[in-house]
Design a protein around this motif. Structure first.
Motif, PDB file in Angstrom:
ATOM      1  N   HIS A   1      40.890   6.887 -31.539  1.00  0.00           N
ATOM      2  CA  HIS A   1      41.663   7.590 -32.565  1.00  0.00           C
ATOM      3  C   HIS A   1      43.152   7.580 -32.198  1.00  0.00           C
ATOM      4  O   HIS A   1      44.020   7.347 -33.052  1.00  0.00           O
ATOM      5  CB  HIS A   1      41.139   9.014 -32.699  1.00  0.00           C
ATOM      6  CG  HIS A   1      41.530   9.714 -33.952  1.00  0.00           C
ATOM      7  ND1 HIS A   1      41.473   9.127 -35.197  1.00  0.00           N
ATOM      8  CD2 HIS A   1      41.992  10.983 -34.158  1.00  0.00           C
ATOM      9  CE1 HIS A   1      41.872   9.988 -36.114  1.00  0.00           C
ATOM     10  NE2 HIS A   1      42.200  11.117 -35.516  1.00  0.00           N
TER      11      HIS A   1
ATOM     12  N   ASN B   1      35.666   8.101 -28.743  1.00  0.00           N
ATOM     13  CA  ASN B   1      36.208   8.312 -30.097  1.00  0.00           C
ATOM     14  C   ASN B   1      37.662   8.770 -30.031  1.00  0.00           C
ATOM     15  O   ASN B   1      38.510   8.315 -30.813  1.00  0.00           O
ATOM     16  CB  ASN B   1      35.397   9.370 -30.848  1.00  0.00           C
ATOM     17  CG  ASN B   1      33.956   8.990 -31.055  1.00  0.00           C
ATOM     18  OD1 ASN B   1      33.579   7.824 -30.943  1.00  0.00           O
ATOM     19  ND2 ASN B   1      33.125   9.981 -31.354  1.00  0.00           N
TER      20      ASN B   1
ATOM     21  N   TYR C   1      41.676   5.436 -39.407  1.00  0.00           N
ATOM     22  CA  TYR C   1      40.222   5.507 -39.440  1.00  0.00           C
ATOM     23  C   TYR C   1      39.605   4.125 -39.580  1.00  0.00           C
ATOM     24  O   TYR C   1      38.735   3.913 -40.362  1.00  0.00           O
ATOM     25  CB  TYR C   1      39.781   6.432 -40.580  1.00  0.00           C
ATOM     26  CG  TYR C   1      40.418   7.803 -40.446  1.00  0.00           C
ATOM     27  CD1 TYR C   1      39.936   8.716 -39.516  1.00  0.00           C
ATOM     28  CD2 TYR C   1      41.521   8.152 -41.202  1.00  0.00           C
ATOM     29  CE1 TYR C   1      40.531   9.952 -39.347  1.00  0.00           C
ATOM     30  CE2 TYR C   1      42.129   9.390 -41.060  1.00  0.00           C
ATOM     31  CZ  TYR C   1      41.630  10.279 -40.126  1.00  0.00           C
ATOM     32  OH  TYR C   1      42.237  11.514 -39.981  1.00  0.00           O
TER      33      TYR C   1
ATOM     34  N   TYR D   1      36.663  13.977 -29.289  1.00  0.00           N
ATOM     35  CA  TYR D   1      36.697  13.875 -30.749  1.00  0.00           C
ATOM     36  C   TYR D   1      35.282  13.574 -31.230  1.00  0.00           C
ATOM     37  O   TYR D   1      34.802  12.448 -31.133  1.00  0.00           O
ATOM     38  CB  TYR D   1      37.681  12.768 -31.146  1.00  0.00           C
ATOM     39  CG  TYR D   1      38.017  12.682 -32.615  1.00  0.00           C
ATOM     40  CD1 TYR D   1      38.685  13.719 -33.257  1.00  0.00           C
ATOM     41  CD2 TYR D   1      37.701  11.549 -33.352  1.00  0.00           C
ATOM     42  CE1 TYR D   1      39.024  13.630 -34.601  1.00  0.00           C
ATOM     43  CE2 TYR D   1      38.036  11.451 -34.691  1.00  0.00           C
ATOM     44  CZ  TYR D   1      38.697  12.497 -35.315  1.00  0.00           C
ATOM     45  OH  TYR D   1      39.024  12.401 -36.640  1.00  0.00           O
TER      46      TYR D   1
ATOM     47  N   HIS E   1      36.738  20.909 -31.974  1.00  0.00           N
ATOM     48  CA  HIS E   1      36.434  19.789 -31.076  1.00  0.00           C
ATOM     49  C   HIS E   1      36.558  20.190 -29.602  1.00  0.00           C
ATOM     50  O   HIS E   1      35.742  19.785 -28.769  1.00  0.00           O
ATOM     51  CB  HIS E   1      37.374  18.611 -31.360  1.00  0.00           C
ATOM     52  CG  HIS E   1      37.130  17.957 -32.679  1.00  0.00           C
ATOM     53  ND1 HIS E   1      36.228  16.931 -32.854  1.00  0.00           N
ATOM     54  CD2 HIS E   1      37.663  18.188 -33.907  1.00  0.00           C
ATOM     55  CE1 HIS E   1      36.219  16.549 -34.124  1.00  0.00           C
ATOM     56  NE2 HIS E   1      37.090  17.292 -34.779  1.00  0.00           N
TER      57      HIS E   1
ATOM     58  N   GLU F   1      32.920  12.760 -33.784  1.00  0.00           N
ATOM     59  CA  GLU F   1      32.770  12.245 -35.143  1.00  0.00           C
ATOM     60  C   GLU F   1      31.433  12.642 -35.743  1.00  0.00           C
ATOM     61  O   GLU F   1      31.269  12.666 -36.965  1.00  0.00           O
ATOM     62  CB  GLU F   1      32.931  10.724 -35.131  1.00  0.00           C
ATOM     63  CG  GLU F   1      34.333  10.274 -34.735  1.00  0.00           C
ATOM     64  CD  GLU F   1      34.474   8.766 -34.725  1.00  0.00           C
ATOM     65  OE1 GLU F   1      33.452   8.072 -34.948  1.00  0.00           O
ATOM     66  OE2 GLU F   1      35.597   8.290 -34.510  1.00  0.00           O
ATOM     67  N   SER F   2      30.473  12.958 -34.884  1.00  0.00           N
ATOM     68  CA  SER F   2      29.150  13.405 -35.309  1.00  0.00           C
ATOM     69  C   SER F   2      28.675  14.492 -34.360  1.00  0.00           C
ATOM     70  O   SER F   2      28.966  14.443 -33.156  1.00  0.00           O
ATOM     71  CB  SER F   2      28.159  12.233 -35.286  1.00  0.00           C
ATOM     72  OG  SER F   2      26.823  12.696 -35.325  1.00  0.00           O
TER      73      SER F   2
END
Length: 394
Positions: free
Chosen positions: A165, A161, A394, A147, A325, A149-150
């Motif tokens: 999650h 991540n 989140y 995952y 992803h 995120e950036s």
């Protein structure tokens, strides 16, 4: 080469594909000039065989050295060019290539996975050398979609991540009992225990994964791993999670799977299913993947999952679609394997390396071009088992 040329002249609209046949003659199939790849055929019969069975013979020809890539291009570049021209979009008739009633029926037959066959199928892939997986996975051995995120996230960070999650979506507390169906090498189970203090039971059909996971949990009395088929579990759990396992269940067993989740889940419980899926509707696993990589495996469409969830008496309380992803995850794995190609050859041989690289490259292309995604589906018996807004995720 005549029949294959007819097909490629119709197919190639993006990029340019050059084929040098066994006699040394160059054939060019040009769409745009955005990408150019040259391949060489080393067998006079190869064009005919690829035309008849492209999804199997192309990979086998690459494995056996009958098909090679010229210049600085890679097998990924070749597969990206081809799949980009088969891209899933409305009006692209080439995307449906291979999705015939026959391939669909054969795929369904291949997915009949009673307990004994399921164990053999799992062993085929997951009981490979432990060292192989160490070469390209993150340190926690997460063998599923990360995952990101950036865009700057490392593979290791993206897998952290992913686990966090999932933890948020499970609403996991220290008083809970959690079942991890298809626990792999134990990383997710151990992380969820660490984050919550919950009692965690992980089950797998892979003896290699089980031994590794049990060793990791030797000093943790709240995490236990077992060699067990999910259909044989009897205990009730407050939470159930399954990541990267549902692809091995097989369509014929979907109702059995969700009925079992319902039976094992506490009345106020929450379950989370994380699985590869198809945005383009029901299909069939390609012949190369069925034969060499994941026998009995299938990535389902949402339309194949939802009816079984409904019949099982479960609410779908949330669905999240992770799109690129997994493409980025597979890219990291592919590049790691490329960098450690010599070590993989030492473990197995060059033919295995070429098979493995074809698998990773074709899987990445499926997520970039052919409508493959990842579904995270949250399930419950009661509407109020999860909060009414998504802030907690989140």
């Amino acid at each position: 080469m005549f029949l294959l040329s007819l097909l490629l002249n119709k197919l190639i609209q993006f990029g340019t594909l050059h084929i040098i046949d066994a006699a040394g003659k160059k054939h060019s199939f040009a769409g745009s000039d955005e990408m150019e790849v040259t391949v060489r055929f080393h067998s006079a019969s190869l064009p005919r065989r690829i035309f008849l069975k492209p999804d199997l013979v192309t990979g086998e020809a690459w494995m056996e050295g009958e098909l090679t890539i010229e210049g600085d291009s890679s097998i990924y570049d070749f597969l990206y060019l081809v799949t980009k021209n088969m891209e899933w979009r409305k009006g692209n008739a080439m995307h449906s290539t291979g999705k015939t009633p026959f391939t669909r029926i054969m795929g369904l037959v291949d997915q009949i996975n009673p307990a004994g066959r399921s164990k053999r199928n799992v062993a085929h892939h997951y009981d490979l050398s432990s060292e192989l997986y160490e070469l390209f996975l993150d340190p926690d051995r997460q063998y599923s979609c990360a995952y990101f995120e950036s865009p700057d996230d490392s593979l290791e960070q993206a897998q952290i991540n992913k686990k966090k999650h999932i933890f948020n979506k499970l609403l996991l507390k220290d008083s809970h009992k959690l079942l991890d169906i298809g626990c792999g090498w134990g990383g997710l189970a151990l992380t969820l225990n660490e984050l919550s203090g919950a009692d965690v039971t992980g089950i797998t059909l892979s003896e290699e994964q089980l031994a590794y996971a049990q060793k990791r949990a030797e000093t943790n009395g709240k995490v236990n791993f077992h060699l067990q088929d999910y259909r044989l579990v009897q205990e009730k759990f407050d939470r159930i999670v399954s990541v990267g396992m549902f692809e091995h269940v097989g369509y014929a067993q979907y109702q059995t799977f969700f009925d079992k989740v319902h039976d094992l889940l506490a009345d106020d419980g929450v379950a989370l299913l994380h699985t590869i899926g198809r945005a383009d509707g029901p299909g069939a696993t390609d012949a190369f993947t069925r034969k060499y990589v994941f026998p009995g495996g299938y990535a389902p469409a949402l339309s194949e999952i939802a009816p079984c969830v409904e019949k099982a008496g479960l609410y779908i309380t949330d669905i999240e679609v992770l799109r690129l992803h997994y493409a980025e995850t597979l890219k990291e794995w592919r590049l790691a394997c490329e960098a450690k190609a010599d070590r993989i050859i030492d473990l197995y041989d060059e033919k295995f390396l070429r098979m493995w690289m074809f698998y990773l490259a074709s899987a990445e292309c499926a997520f970039r071009n052919l409508g493959h995604v990842v579904f995270q589906i949250q399930l419950a018996k009661k509407q109020d088992a999860a909060p009414l807004t998504r802030d907690y995720m989140y």
